[in-house]
Design a protein around this motif. Structure first.
Motif, PDB file in Angstrom:
ATOM      1  N   ALA A  91      10.559   7.255 -60.220  1.00 29.64           N
ATOM      2  CA  ALA A  91      10.160   6.805 -61.554  1.00 29.64           C
ATOM      3  C   ALA A  91      11.360   6.331 -62.354  1.00 29.64           C
ATOM      4  CB  ALA A  91       9.445   7.937 -62.294  1.00 29.64           C
ATOM      5  N   LEU A  92      12.487   7.043 -62.251  1.00 31.82           N
ATOM      6  CA  LEU A  92      13.688   6.661 -62.998  1.00 31.82           C
ATOM      7  C   LEU A  92      14.218   5.313 -62.517  1.00 31.82           C
ATOM      8  CD1 LEU A  92      15.792   7.428 -65.110  1.00 31.82           C
ATOM      9  CD2 LEU A  92      17.056   8.640 -63.322  1.00 31.82           C
ATOM     10  N   SER A  93      14.156   5.083 -61.222  1.00 26.87           N
ATOM     11  CA  SER A  93      14.654   3.804 -60.691  1.00 26.87           C
ATOM     12  C   SER A  93      13.803   2.630 -61.175  1.00 26.87           C
ATOM     13  CB  SER A  93      14.665   3.844 -59.160  1.00 26.87           C
ATOM     14  OG  SER A  93      13.350   3.882 -58.646  1.00 26.87           O
ATOM     15  N   ALA A  94      12.549   2.914 -61.541  1.00 24.14           N
ATOM     16  CA  ALA A  94      11.649   1.845 -61.992  1.00 24.14           C
ATOM     17  C   ALA A  94      11.456   1.830 -63.502  1.00 24.14           C
ATOM     18  CB  ALA A  94      10.288   2.007 -61.311  1.00 24.14           C
ATOM     19  N   ALA A  95      12.158   2.684 -64.243  1.00 22.90           N
ATOM     20  CA  ALA A  95      11.984   2.751 -65.700  1.00 22.90           C
ATOM     21  C   ALA A  95      12.270   1.394 -66.337  1.00 22.90           C
ATOM     22  CB  ALA A  95      12.909   3.813 -66.289  1.00 22.90           C
ATOM     23  N   PRO A  96      11.308   0.845 -67.083  1.00 18.60           N
ATOM     24  CA  PRO A  96      11.494  -0.505 -67.629  1.00 18.60           C
ATOM     25  C   PRO A  96      12.364  -0.561 -68.873  1.00 18.60           C
ATOM     26  CG  PRO A  96       9.348   0.344 -68.264  1.00 18.60           C
ATOM     27  CD  PRO A  96       9.964   1.383 -67.380  1.00 18.60           C
ATOM     28  N   ASN A  97      12.486   0.568 -69.594  1.00 17.72           N
ATOM     29  CA  ASN A  97      13.262   0.557 -70.831  1.00 17.72           C
ATOM     30  C   ASN A  97      13.785   1.956 -71.143  1.00 17.72           C
ATOM     31  OD1 ASN A  97      11.035   1.986 -72.150  1.00 17.72           O
ATOM     32  ND2 ASN A  97       9.996   0.002 -72.196  1.00 17.72           N
ATOM     33  N   TYR A  98      14.572   2.032 -72.210  1.00 20.29           N
ATOM     34  CA  TYR A  98      15.239   3.287 -72.572  1.00 20.29           C
ATOM     35  C   TYR A  98      14.268   4.401 -72.968  1.00 20.29           C
ATOM     36  CZ  TYR A  98      18.403   6.455 -75.079  1.00 20.29           C
ATOM     37  OH  TYR A  98      19.088   7.556 -75.515  1.00 20.29           O
ATOM     38  N   PRO A  99      13.256   4.149 -73.824  1.00 16.99           N
ATOM     39  CA  PRO A  99      12.327   5.237 -74.188  1.00 16.99           C
ATOM     40  C   PRO A  99      11.639   5.857 -72.973  1.00 16.99           C
ATOM     41  CG  PRO A  99      12.088   3.417 -75.720  1.00 16.99           C
ATOM     42  CD  PRO A  99      12.966   2.930 -74.612  1.00 16.99           C
ATOM     43  N   VAL A 100      11.230   5.016 -72.023  1.00 14.81           N
ATOM     44  CA  VAL A 100      10.584   5.543 -70.815  1.00 14.81           C
ATOM     45  C   VAL A 100      11.576   6.375 -70.007  1.00 14.81           C
ATOM     46  CG1 VAL A 100       9.508   4.920 -68.619  1.00 14.81           C
ATOM     47  CG2 VAL A 100       8.904   3.672 -70.703  1.00 14.81           C
ATOM     48  N   ALA A 101      12.828   5.906 -69.910  1.00 16.66           N
ATOM     49  CA  ALA A 101      13.852   6.662 -69.187  1.00 16.66           C
ATOM     50  C   ALA A 101      14.096   8.020 -69.847  1.00 16.66           C
ATOM     51  CB  ALA A 101      15.151   5.858 -69.133  1.00 16.66           C
ATOM     52  N   LEU A 102      14.067   8.067 -71.182  1.00 11.85           N
ATOM     53  CA  LEU A 102      14.235   9.340 -71.894  1.00 11.85           C
ATOM     54  C   LEU A 102      13.127  10.327 -71.532  1.00 11.85           C
ATOM     55  CD1 LEU A 102      15.315   8.560 -75.589  1.00 11.85           C
ATOM     56  CD2 LEU A 102      16.550   9.940 -73.900  1.00 11.85           C
ATOM     57  N   VAL A 103      11.889   9.829 -71.499  1.00 11.57           N
ATOM     58  CA  VAL A 103      10.758  10.703 -71.155  1.00 11.57           C
ATOM     59  C   VAL A 103      10.892  11.210 -69.722  1.00 11.57           C
ATOM     60  CG1 VAL A 103       8.256  10.786 -70.816  1.00 11.57           C
ATOM     61  CG2 VAL A 103       9.213   9.602 -72.809  1.00 11.57           C
ATOM     62  N   VAL A 163      19.659   0.411 -57.167  1.00 14.04           N
ATOM     63  CA  VAL A 163      19.353   1.810 -57.448  1.00 14.04           C
ATOM     64  C   VAL A 163      18.014   2.219 -56.845  1.00 14.04           C
ATOM     65  CG1 VAL A 163      18.885   3.477 -59.292  1.00 14.04           C
ATOM     66  CG2 VAL A 163      20.728   1.817 -59.565  1.00 14.04           C
ATOM     67  N   THR A 164      17.048   1.305 -56.817  1.00 14.93           N
ATOM     68  CA  THR A 164      15.730   1.615 -56.272  1.00 14.93           C
ATOM     69  C   THR A 164      15.822   1.993 -54.796  1.00 14.93           C
ATOM     70  OG1 THR A 164      14.681   0.090 -57.840  1.00 14.93           O
ATOM     71  CG2 THR A 164      13.397   0.751 -55.912  1.00 14.93           C
ATOM     72  N   VAL A 165      16.625   1.251 -54.036  1.00 12.42           N
ATOM     73  CA  VAL A 165      16.819   1.569 -52.623  1.00 12.42           C
ATOM     74  C   VAL A 165      17.474   2.941 -52.473  1.00 12.42           C
ATOM     75  CG1 VAL A 165      18.018   0.901 -50.511  1.00 12.42           C
ATOM     76  CG2 VAL A 165      16.926  -0.849 -51.944  1.00 12.42           C
ATOM     77  N   HIS A 166      18.524   3.170 -53.246  1.00 13.61           N
ATOM     78  CA  HIS A 166      19.236   4.448 -53.177  1.00 13.61           C
ATOM     79  C   HIS A 166      18.306   5.616 -53.487  1.00 13.61           C
ATOM     80  CE1 HIS A 166      22.575   7.200 -55.013  1.00 13.61           C
ATOM     81  NE2 HIS A 166      22.077   7.700 -53.910  1.00 13.61           N
ATOM     82  N   PHE A 167      17.585   5.527 -54.600  1.00 14.56           N
ATOM     83  CA  PHE A 167      16.713   6.629 -55.003  1.00 14.56           C
ATOM     84  C   PHE A 167      15.521   6.773 -54.059  1.00 14.56           C
ATOM     85  CE2 PHE A 167      17.928   6.918 -59.808  1.00 14.56           C
ATOM     86  CZ  PHE A 167      19.234   7.188 -59.435  1.00 14.56           C
ATOM     87  N   GLY A 168      15.074   5.662 -53.468  1.00  6.77           N
ATOM     88  CA  GLY A 168      13.993   5.740 -52.490  1.00  6.77           C
ATOM     89  C   GLY A 168      14.416   6.517 -51.252  1.00  6.77           C
ATOM     90  N   VAL A 169      15.624   6.234 -50.747  1.00  6.39           N
ATOM     91  CA  VAL A 169      16.157   6.964 -49.590  1.00  6.39           C
ATOM     92  C   VAL A 169      16.338   8.444 -49.940  1.00  6.39           C
ATOM     93  CG1 VAL A 169      18.154   7.220 -48.071  1.00  6.39           C
ATOM     94  CG2 VAL A 169      17.290   4.940 -48.611  1.00  6.39           C
ATOM     95  N   ALA A 170      16.897   8.704 -51.131  1.00  4.11           N
ATOM     96  CA  ALA A 170      17.127  10.090 -51.547  1.00  4.11           C
ATOM     97  C   ALA A 170      15.809  10.854 -51.679  1.00  4.11           C
ATOM     98  CB  ALA A 170      17.882  10.110 -52.877  1.00  4.11           C
ATOM     99  N   ALA A 171      14.803  10.225 -52.284  1.00  4.05           N
ATOM    100  CA  ALA A 171      13.501  10.884 -52.461  1.00  4.05           C
ATOM    101  C   ALA A 171      12.857  11.178 -51.111  1.00  4.05           C
ATOM    102  CB  ALA A 171      12.577  10.007 -53.306  1.00  4.05           C
ATOM    103  N   ALA A 172      12.978  10.256 -50.160  1.00  6.48           N
ATOM    104  CA  ALA A 172      12.413  10.485 -48.828  1.00  6.48           C
ATOM    105  C   ALA A 172      13.083  11.676 -48.145  1.00  6.48           C
ATOM    106  CB  ALA A 172      12.566   9.221 -47.975  1.00  6.48           C
ATOM    107  N   LEU A 173      14.404  11.756 -48.275  1.00 10.22           N
ATOM    108  CA  LEU A 173      15.133  12.883 -47.684  1.00 10.22           C
ATOM    109  C   LEU A 173      14.732  14.202 -48.352  1.00 10.22           C
ATOM    110  CD1 LEU A 173      18.719  11.332 -47.335  1.00 10.22           C
ATOM    111  CD2 LEU A 173      17.088  11.831 -45.498  1.00 10.22           C
ATOM    112  N   LEU A 174      14.560  14.186 -49.664  1.00  9.25           N
ATOM    113  CA  LEU A 174      14.192  15.406 -50.384  1.00  9.25           C
ATOM    114  C   LEU A 174      12.789  15.870 -49.999  1.00  9.25           C
ATOM    115  CD1 LEU A 174      15.646  14.597 -53.927  1.00  9.25           C
ATOM    116  CD2 LEU A 174      16.498  16.289 -52.294  1.00  9.25           C
TER     117      LEU A 174
END
Length: 406
Positions: A91-103, A163-174
């Motif tokens: 979700a963080l890798s796909a956050a479209p703006n700052y308010p969404v990233a804060l949530v 970042v999306t690729v990085h976080f996707g790989v990390a999420a899969a490993l987790l």
């Protein structure tokens, strides 16, 4: 006996995976903060608020976590929190703006608070069920998870900066890690009944409705919370201010300035590897009291002496002294119940969050030497609080016989 040992090791590895998971997840998104800052076009102040949102979410999670622990138990809460944390990376890798990233980051903090309580409850249950010390080594695997995350970030960056690729790989490993270790987690959160042979797991009774409500913390729990606050203030301040102290006060060369945090971190990991043996021999209370004194006096003497070598020795004393503080307090809090554990964990997060800022205020009003002096005082206060805590286990006048084998 070998069967009991195998069960212990299986459970220990599964719980250690939770600690490794949390260190990996946090370090994964923290390592890509520069890229997130650039993509969302954040100012320094907005980035700082983003970091605060995670800590604020974790600190504010206490009431929810206490209720969820009673309704779900530590095993189910740990698995749920781990899955949520994996998905929040995506979700963080796909956050479209700052308010969404804060949530998203605030929700990440709540999930971190949930996993933190659940995995420490699992660690405490492991020690009680099998009558073997293990918590310090479990905490050491958190640092290992952070290291693995840093290595993955470096490796992915060699291939792509996405970042999306990085976080996707990390999420899969987790998620893979959670799937592989879930079955090894304990279903028992409480002490086994009197007379139960060591190494015999017992089923956790169904929680009663009356126990699902929050209760007022006891005096002992409050002292545990304060000890945890002062311990995490010490730990957090050293992480954030040691390099600047080396550069601005000690006048260390640029290549030596990062050695401050390196010395603290390495000493903490090494001490946690051996700390379970110390706990078995001398008891948790003694380890915390002596550790606070070692950290506080070692740092104070280093501040008085000045110079690169004395400073690094003082920093090493801090790493050695505080390494076992949080593991021991988590065990003691878990023995008081889920409400106590959740409250102490939330207070620890608050100390970790507020400590570095507090030291900054002191340094601004006086100097960084005074700020680091406050860190030394905080370590001493850990020892003073520890004298008011009822520590679980054998009487401290007797050697403890619990095994610390892996």
């Amino acid at each position: 006996m070998s069967g009991v040992t195998d069960q212990f090791r299986r459970a220990q590895l599964a719980i250690a995976a939770l600690f490794c998971f949390l260190g990996f997840q946090y370090a994964t998104w923290a390592s890509r903060l520069p890229a997130i800052k650039t993509r969302l076009d954040l100012t320094e102040a907005e980035l700082g608020l983003l970091l605060m949102a995670c800590g604020a979410g974790a600190a504010a999670s206490f009431p929810l976590v206490a209720i969820l622990m009673k309704r779900m138990g530590s095993r189910r809460l740990a698995v749920l929190s781990a899955v949520v944390l994996s998905l929040l990376l995506l979700a963080l890798s796909a956050a479209p703006n700052y308010p969404v990233a804060l949530v998203i980051i605030c929700c990440d903090g709540i999930a971190v608070g949930s996993l933190n309580v659940a995995m420490n409850a699992q660690g405490a249950a492991l020690e009680v069920t099998y009558q073997r010390t293990a918590m310090a080594r479990l905490h050491a695997t958190f640092s290992a998870g952070s290291l693995f995350a840093a290595l993955l970030a470096s490796g992915v960056n060699l291939l792509t900066t996405d970042v999306t690729v990085h976080f996707g790989v990390a999420a899969a490993l987790l998620l893979l890690l959670v799937g592989l270790t879930r079955s090894g987690l304990l279903t028992e959160d409480q002490r086994p009944p009197a007379g139960t042979p060591a190494g015999t797991p017992t089923e956790d009774p169904a929680p009663e409705k009356s126990r699902r409500k929050l209760s007022m913390p006891s005096r002992v729990t409050i002292w545990m919370g304060f000890a945890m606050v002062f311990g995490t203030v010490t730990e957090g301040a050293m992480n954030d201010w040691s390099a600047l102290y080396m550069k601005d006060v000690v006048d260390a060369a640029a290549e030596l300035a990062p050695m401050g945090i390196a010395v603290v971190s390495v000493m903490m990991v090494l001490a946690r590897v051996f700390a379970d043996g110390w706990r078995s021999r001398w008891g948790d209370g003694r380890i915390v009291r002596v550790g606070g004194v070692v950290a506080g006096t070692g740092l104070a003497l280093a501040l008085l002496a000045g110079g690169v070598v004395p400073t690094l020795i003082g920093f090493a004393c801090v790493g050695l002294g505080v390494a076992a503080v949080t593991p021991c307090i988590y065990v003691a809090a878990a023995a008081q119940g889920t409400d106590a554990l959740a409250l102490v964990a939330a207070m620890g997060t608050t100390g970790l969050l507020a400590g570095p800022a507090l030291i900054g205020f002191i340094a601004s009003a006086g100097s960084l030497v005074w700020g680091m002096g406050a860190v030394a005082a905080s370590a001493i206060l850990v020892s003073l609080c520890a004298t008011r805590i009822r520590w679980p286990g054998l009487a401290e006048s007797e050697p403890r016989v619990l095994s610390a084998e892996i």
